[in-house]
Write a protein that holds these residues in place. Structure first.
Motif, PDB file in Angstrom:
ATOM      1  N   LYS A 272       5.700   6.244 -12.243  1.00 43.66           N
ATOM      2  CA  LYS A 272       5.410   5.048 -13.035  1.00 43.66           C
ATOM      3  C   LYS A 272       5.405   5.299 -14.537  1.00 43.66           C
ATOM      4  CE  LYS A 272       0.530   5.580 -12.045  1.00 43.66           C
ATOM      5  NZ  LYS A 272      -0.607   5.011 -11.408  1.00 43.66           N
TER       6      LYS A 272
ATOM      7  N   THR B 183       3.464   5.594  -5.959  1.00 43.84           N
ATOM      8  CA  THR B 183       3.202   5.613  -7.399  1.00 43.84           C
ATOM      9  C   THR B 183       1.937   6.395  -7.739  1.00 43.84           C
ATOM     10  OG1 THR B 183       2.078   3.479  -7.285  1.00 43.84           O
ATOM     11  CG2 THR B 183       4.415   3.461  -7.840  1.00 43.84           C
ATOM     12  N   ARG B 184       1.268   6.914  -6.737  1.00 42.95           N
ATOM     13  CA  ARG B 184       0.156   7.831  -7.004  1.00 42.95           C
ATOM     14  C   ARG B 184       0.654   9.054  -7.764  1.00 42.95           C
ATOM     15  NH1 ARG B 184      -2.702   9.245  -1.704  1.00 42.95           N
ATOM     16  NH2 ARG B 184      -2.736   6.981  -1.634  1.00 42.95           N
ATOM     17  N   CYS B 185       1.909   9.410  -7.529  1.00 47.78           N
ATOM     18  CA  CYS B 185       2.558  10.452  -8.326  1.00 47.78           C
ATOM     19  C   CYS B 185       2.921   9.799  -9.657  1.00 47.78           C
ATOM     20  CB  CYS B 185       3.813  10.971  -7.627  1.00 47.78           C
ATOM     21  SG  CYS B 185       3.513  11.625  -5.997  1.00 47.78           S
ATOM     22  N   ARG B 186       2.211  10.131 -10.696  1.00 42.27           N
ATOM     23  CA  ARG B 186       2.342   9.422 -11.966  1.00 42.27           C
ATOM     24  C   ARG B 186       3.721   9.539 -12.591  1.00 42.27           C
ATOM     25  NH1 ARG B 186      -2.053  10.226 -16.156  1.00 42.27           N
ATOM     26  NH2 ARG B 186      -0.550   8.906 -17.216  1.00 42.27           N
TER      27      ARG B 186
ATOM     28  N   HIS C  31       0.832  -1.207   0.000  1.00 45.82           N
ATOM     29  CA  HIS C  31       0.000   0.000   0.000  1.00 45.82           C
ATOM     30  C   HIS C  31       0.869   1.260   0.000  1.00 45.82           C
ATOM     31  CE1 HIS C  31      -3.819  -1.954   0.142  1.00 45.82           C
ATOM     32  NE2 HIS C  31      -3.590  -2.533   1.307  1.00 45.82           N
TER      33      HIS C  31
ATOM     34  N   SER D  87       2.119   1.730  -3.450  1.00 55.00           N
ATOM     35  CA  SER D  87       1.013   2.259  -4.250  1.00 55.00           C
ATOM     36  C   SER D  87       0.815   3.748  -4.002  1.00 55.00           C
ATOM     37  CB  SER D  87      -0.266   1.492  -3.929  1.00 55.00           C
ATOM     38  OG  SER D  87      -1.366   2.076  -4.542  1.00 55.00           O
ATOM     39  N   SER D  88       1.002   4.167  -2.754  1.00 56.38           N
ATOM     40  CA  SER D  88       0.866   5.584  -2.429  1.00 56.38           C
ATOM     41  C   SER D  88       1.962   6.408  -3.100  1.00 56.38           C
ATOM     42  CB  SER D  88       0.917   5.776  -0.910  1.00 56.38           C
ATOM     43  OG  SER D  88       0.913   7.136  -0.580  1.00 56.38           O
TER      44      SER D  88
ATOM     45  N   ARG E 144       2.176  13.007   3.511  1.00 62.02           N
ATOM     46  CA  ARG E 144       0.747  12.663   3.531  1.00 62.02           C
ATOM     47  C   ARG E 144       0.404  11.757   4.701  1.00 62.02           C
ATOM     48  NH1 ARG E 144       1.034  12.047  -2.326  1.00 62.02           N
ATOM     49  NH2 ARG E 144       1.518   9.860  -1.960  1.00 62.02           N
TER      50      ARG E 144
ATOM     51  N   CYS F 251       8.850  12.009  -4.397  1.00 63.36           N
ATOM     52  CA  CYS F 251       7.593  11.259  -4.289  1.00 63.36           C
ATOM     53  C   CYS F 251       7.518  10.481  -2.973  1.00 63.36           C
ATOM     54  CB  CYS F 251       7.436  10.330  -5.483  1.00 63.36           C
ATOM     55  SG  CYS F 251       7.184  11.224  -7.021  1.00 63.36           S
TER      56      CYS F 251
ATOM     57  N   HIS G  15       4.831  11.053   0.112  1.00 62.31           N
ATOM     58  CA  HIS G  15       4.094   9.992   0.804  1.00 62.31           C
ATOM     59  C   HIS G  15       4.246  10.129   2.316  1.00 62.31           C
ATOM     60  CE1 HIS G  15       2.788   6.213   2.417  1.00 62.31           C
ATOM     61  NE2 HIS G  15       3.969   6.123   3.001  1.00 62.31           N
TER      62      HIS G  15
END
Length: 138
Positions: A102, A96-99, A90, A93-94, A127, A120, A124
């Motif tokens: 990826k 890679t929320r910053c595109r 998770h 995934s957080s 956040r 990035c 995270h």
């Protein structure tokens, strides 16, 4: 691009250098020295087979033998490892929320790809400190 992350609960504690191409996890971990405290536990996956840190307990899933099945105890162990590793998934995934992480990065200046990943990961951590996930996740 590939990095190895060291995650504690919900925070990223360590980020390895960025490696391009098809590089396996174990050589990246071997090239990176992050001293863990004695007696700590490292939960990793089968990409780190053969990677050993002294005085650190490694917890990995059990690999299925060729042509055989896992015993119910081994399956229960693998489920427990997966349940504990999902938090790290998770967190990844957080990040890679910053595109930009990826997608294909067309920035060729030296060190810029590492900087993008560092920013990035820092976002995270920011956040998760600002509005942390429920404690039932850990």
């Amino acid at each position: 691009m590939k990095n190895v992350l060291l995650i504690n609960a919900l925070l990223i504690l360590f980020l390895s250098d960025t490696y391009e191409g098809s590089v396996h996890d174990k050589p990246i971990a071997n090239a990176t020295s992050y001293p863990l405290p004695d007696g700590s536990e490292l939960i990793d996956d089968l990409g780190f087979l053969g990677y050993v840190l002294p005085r650190v307990q490694h917890t990995r899933p059990i690999k299925k033998p060729k042509g055989k099945e896992l015993t119910p105890e081994q399956k229960a162990h693998n489920r427990e490892v997966a349940r504990r590793r999902i938090v790290a998934e998770h967190v990844i995934s957080s990040v890679t929320r910053c595109r930009i992480v990826k997608d294909t990065i067309r920035l060729w200046k030296d060190g810029l790809r590492d900087l993008v990943m560092e920013v990035c990961c820092g976002l995270h951590n920011f956040r998760s400190r600002l509005s942390p996930w429920p404690s039932s996740v850990t």
